[in-house]
Enzyme design. Sequence first.
Site, short mmCIF file in Angstrom:
data_model
loop_
_atom_site.label_atom_id
_atom_site.label_comp_id
_atom_site.label_asym_id
_atom_site.label_seq_id
_atom_site.Cartn_x
_atom_site.Cartn_y
_atom_site.Cartn_z
N ASP A 1 0.79 -1.31 -0.03
CA ASP A 1 0.20 -0.10 -0.17
C ASP A 1 0.68 1.12 -0.06
O ASP A 1 1.14 1.77 -0.92
CB ASP A 1 -1.00 -0.11 1.06
CG ASP A 1 -2.18 -1.26 1.17
OD1 ASP A 1 -1.83 -2.08 0.20
OD2 ASP A 1 -3.11 -0.92 1.88
N GLU B 1 -2.95 -7.67 12.82
CA GLU B 1 -2.65 -7.50 11.60
C GLU B 1 -1.03 -7.03 11.11
O GLU B 1 -0.39 -7.60 10.39
CB GLU B 1 -3.47 -6.27 10.85
CG GLU B 1 -3.47 -6.03 9.45
CD GLU B 1 -4.22 -4.87 9.04
OE1 GLU B 1 -4.59 -4.27 10.00
OE2 GLU B 1 -4.05 -4.64 7.65
C1 6A9 Z 1 -10.62 -1.94 3.75
C2 6A9 Z 1 -12.32 -1.38 5.55
C3 6A9 Z 1 -15.06 -2.39 7.98
C4 6A9 Z 1 -4.07 -4.20 3.57
O1 6A9 Z 1 -5.34 -8.21 4.46
C5 6A9 Z 1 -5.75 -7.79 3.44
C6 6A9 Z 1 -4.88 -6.41 2.84
C7 6A9 Z 1 -3.78 -6.87 2.27
O2 6A9 Z 1 -3.60 -7.68 1.26
C8 6A9 Z 1 -2.94 -5.80 2.02
O3 6A9 Z 1 -1.65 -5.90 1.83
N1 6A9 Z 1 -5.05 -5.50 4.06
C9 6A9 Z 1 -2.97 -4.84 3.19
O4 6A9 Z 1 -1.94 -3.67 3.04
C10 6A9 Z 1 -6.45 -5.19 4.46
C11 6A9 Z 1 -7.16 -4.25 3.21
C12 6A9 Z 1 -8.52 -3.92 3.61
C13 6A9 Z 1 -9.11 -3.16 2.53
C14 6A9 Z 1 -10.73 -2.85 2.52
C15 6A9 Z 1 -12.16 -1.75 4.13
C16 6A9 Z 1 -13.20 -2.16 6.51
O5 6A9 Z 1 -14.13 -1.47 7.08
#
Ligand code: 6A9
Length: 719
Positions: A458, A689
Site C-alpha cells: 500500500d 494485523e
Molecule cells: C478496507 C475497511 C470495515 C491491507 O489483508 C488484506 C489487505 C492486504 O492484502 C494488504 O496487503 N489489507 C494490506 O495492505 C487489508 C485491506 C482492507 C481493504 C478494505 C475496508 C473495512 O471496514
Amino acid sequence: MKTRSPRAVVTGLMWLQQREAGGGLRHTCEQGDGLASYGWLRHDGDNFGVQELRDRGLLLRTEFVKRHGGEHGGDWSWRVTARPEGAGSPASLVSLFFYVATDGQGTLQPHVEDRTRLAAVSGTSEELGDFRITFLRPTSESGEGSTYSSYHYLDAWSPGLHRLTDVVRSSLSDRFVFSPPGGPRQRFLAVDTFRGLPGAAEAPRSHLLLHQVTLRLPARVEVTFESGSVRDRRGPLAGPALTAELARHEAAFERRFEETFGLERKGFAPAQRRFAQAALSNMLGGMGYFHGHSLVQSPLHEHPVPFPETSLFTAVPSRSFFPRGFLWDEGFHQLLLARWDPELSREVIAHWFDLMNAEGWIPREQILGEEALAKVPPEFVVQHSETANPPTLFLALQRLLGTAPLPYLRRLFPRLRAWYEWYNSTQAGPLPYTFRWRGRDTDPERFLNPKTLASGLDDYPRASHPSADERHLDLRCWMALASQVLAEAAERLGEPAEPYRHMQRALSDSELLERLHWAEELGAFADYGNHSRAVGLRREAGRAAPGRPPPAPRLVRVVREAPRPRFVGALGYVSLFPLLLQLLPPDSPRLAPLLGAMRSEKQLWTPFGLRSLARDSPLYMQRNTEHDPPYWRGSVWVNINFLALRALHAYGSLPGPHREQAAELYRELRHNLVANLYRQYAESGYLWEHYSDSSGAGQGSHPFTGWSALVVLVMAEDY
Ligand code: 6A9
C-alpha cells in the site's frame, strides 16, 4: 454453519447479556463489540472445532462435531456452554439465540411446543435433502439435570442473511419477566412479533426461524442436526455420546498437530503450543464459501460492470474486519494450510484460479455476496482489471508441486500460464526484464507518496511522481519466482519448460539485477522512477464558502526538490526482495550489505521482528494524508518476516561467506518474532494485523489470523 454451496441454508448463534440494552446483541464478529478475546482453540478444518468467546464476564464455549453418513454429508451437533468469568456474576441472565435461515432456496418448518418453545425445525434444501434440527433443553454445565429457562421464538422473513441481526434486534421487546420459582424476578428482552425493517424495500429472501433460550449461568445447551438420509443412526449425537465424540476428535487433533508441526518435540511449552494451535485453528475456522459477483472497472467500459457469478472457497485475513478473500494474502495462507491439509489447499487454490477472466486477470479483493458486501465501504468495492497483486499463489504451489496429483496439475496448468502471461504483458516495465505495478494513486498532490495498492504494500514509499518509467523491484522478484514455479510445473507435466527457465535465469541474473536495481547511494536494492528526495505535507487552511464555517485544514503535498529519474531512496522490505525470494547466490557480494541493514537497529532491526521501513528512511512513520496514518512505513508485518526467516534459514545452511551471519540472524529474528506474537496474544487475546516496531504491541485489525498465523511454521521451522 453452512454447506460449501451457493445459497446454502445457514445456522448460527447470537447472544445477549440481559443487563445490557438491545444494543448488546452479539452476532457477527465486530471489532467494535470489544470482546476480550474470541477464536477457535482447535479446529481441524473439517469435522471438529472448539471456540471460546470472552464477553464482559461471560465465557461462551462453542463446540461442534460432524458425523458422516447418508447421502448428504451426515449429521452434526453443537454444544454451547455459558459460564460467568472474572467480574461476571453467577446470577447473570443470558439469552442464547439459535437460528436457521434460508438464502433463496430450501424450506423450513417450525415445530413449537408449549406455545413459545421452538423445539425443532425440519427442512429441506438442494444440497442437504431433508433434515431436522433439534434444540435440546438446557442442562447444568456438566450436562446433568435441567435448568429453569424461558423460551421464545421468531418466525420472520429477512431481505437476506446480511440483515438477520437487524431483524432480530428490531423484534426484541422488554415486556417479558423472568420468574423462576422462588427466585428473584427480572425484566428481560425477548423476540416478539416482527413488524418489518424500517425503510426496507428489499424483497424477502431469507426465511428465519429462531429459538431463544434465556437462563441463569452456568448452563449448557445442545443442538443436533440430523440428515434425513442417515438410516442407521444409533442414537442422537448429544449428551454423553457427544462428549465422547468431542474427546475423540480432540485427541486426534492433538496427535495430528504434533505430527505435523512437532512443537512439543522442539521444546515449546504447553501454553505456546496452545497459541500455535489457536493460530492454525482460526485460519481454518475462518474459512468461508462465498458466492456472488465482483464489480469490475475495465478499460473496455465506461462504468464498472458486474462479473459473472462465481463461488470462492477461501481463507480470510480477519474474521472481524476483512472477512473475504484477498489474492496475495491467500498465497501466504496456503503455505500453512498446505502443511495441515494439502487436499484442502489444492481445492482453495483451484477456486482462486477459476476466478480468472478471459485475459488472465484475477481480481485482488473478492467481495462476493450481500454479506461480504455489507462489510465494505463503497469506495473499495470496484476492482480494476488492469491492477495486479503479488502472485503469491506460486509460493503455495511451490510447496504443493511435489505431491499434487498430475491430473490436478494438468487442469491447473493452462490457468497458471494465462496468469503468468497476464503479468508479463500488462505489468511490463520500461526496459526489457523490468516490471511496473499499474494502478498507483493518480492524484499525487493528495498524498505524501501516492499509494501502490497493487503491490500489497500500500503506502510503502515508491517514486514520488508515478510515471511509466518506473521499475518496481518487488514485482520483478515475484516474476522470477513465478517463472521458476512454472518451469517446475511444466517439467512435471512434460510440457516445454525452457521459456520459463530462460525468464527465471534472466530475472535472477546478478549483473542485470545490479544494473537495473542496485542503488549505490542507498547501499541497497531499490525501485527506480521519477523521484524527488524532498517532499512534505503542509497544512493548508480550507477556503470557507460564504456564510459557512471554515472547513478543517487539510494536508497538501509540497515538493521542495524537482523530481528526476533516479533510484528511490527508501530502505525497507522492497530493498530486501532479492534476498527474501532467494534470488541472490550465497556468495553474492550484496548479501553483506542487506544482512547489515537487517541487523542494524537504526534501520530494520527491532526486538519484535524486521520493521517495514528503515528508521533512518525519510518517510519512516510518516502519515500519507490527514486521514492515512503510516501503515507499511515502520510496522512489523508477519508475512514478510516469514519470507525473511525462510531465506535466512536457507542462506544459513548453504556454503558461502555469509553462512554464519545468516544463521545467527535467523536464530535471533525467529526468537524475537515468536516471542512477541506469543506475548501479545497472551496479553491481548488476539493475533494482529501488524505489530508496533517500538513497543511490539499489536496494531490494525484483530483477530487477524491470516498471514500472522504463519508464526506456526516459524515455530515449526518448516519453510
Ligand atoms: C478496507 C475497511 C470495515 C491491507 O489483508 C488484506 C489487505 C492486504 O492484502 C494488504 O496487503 N489489507 C494490506 O495492505 C487489508 C485491506 C482492507 C481493504 C478494505 C475496508 C473495512 O471496514
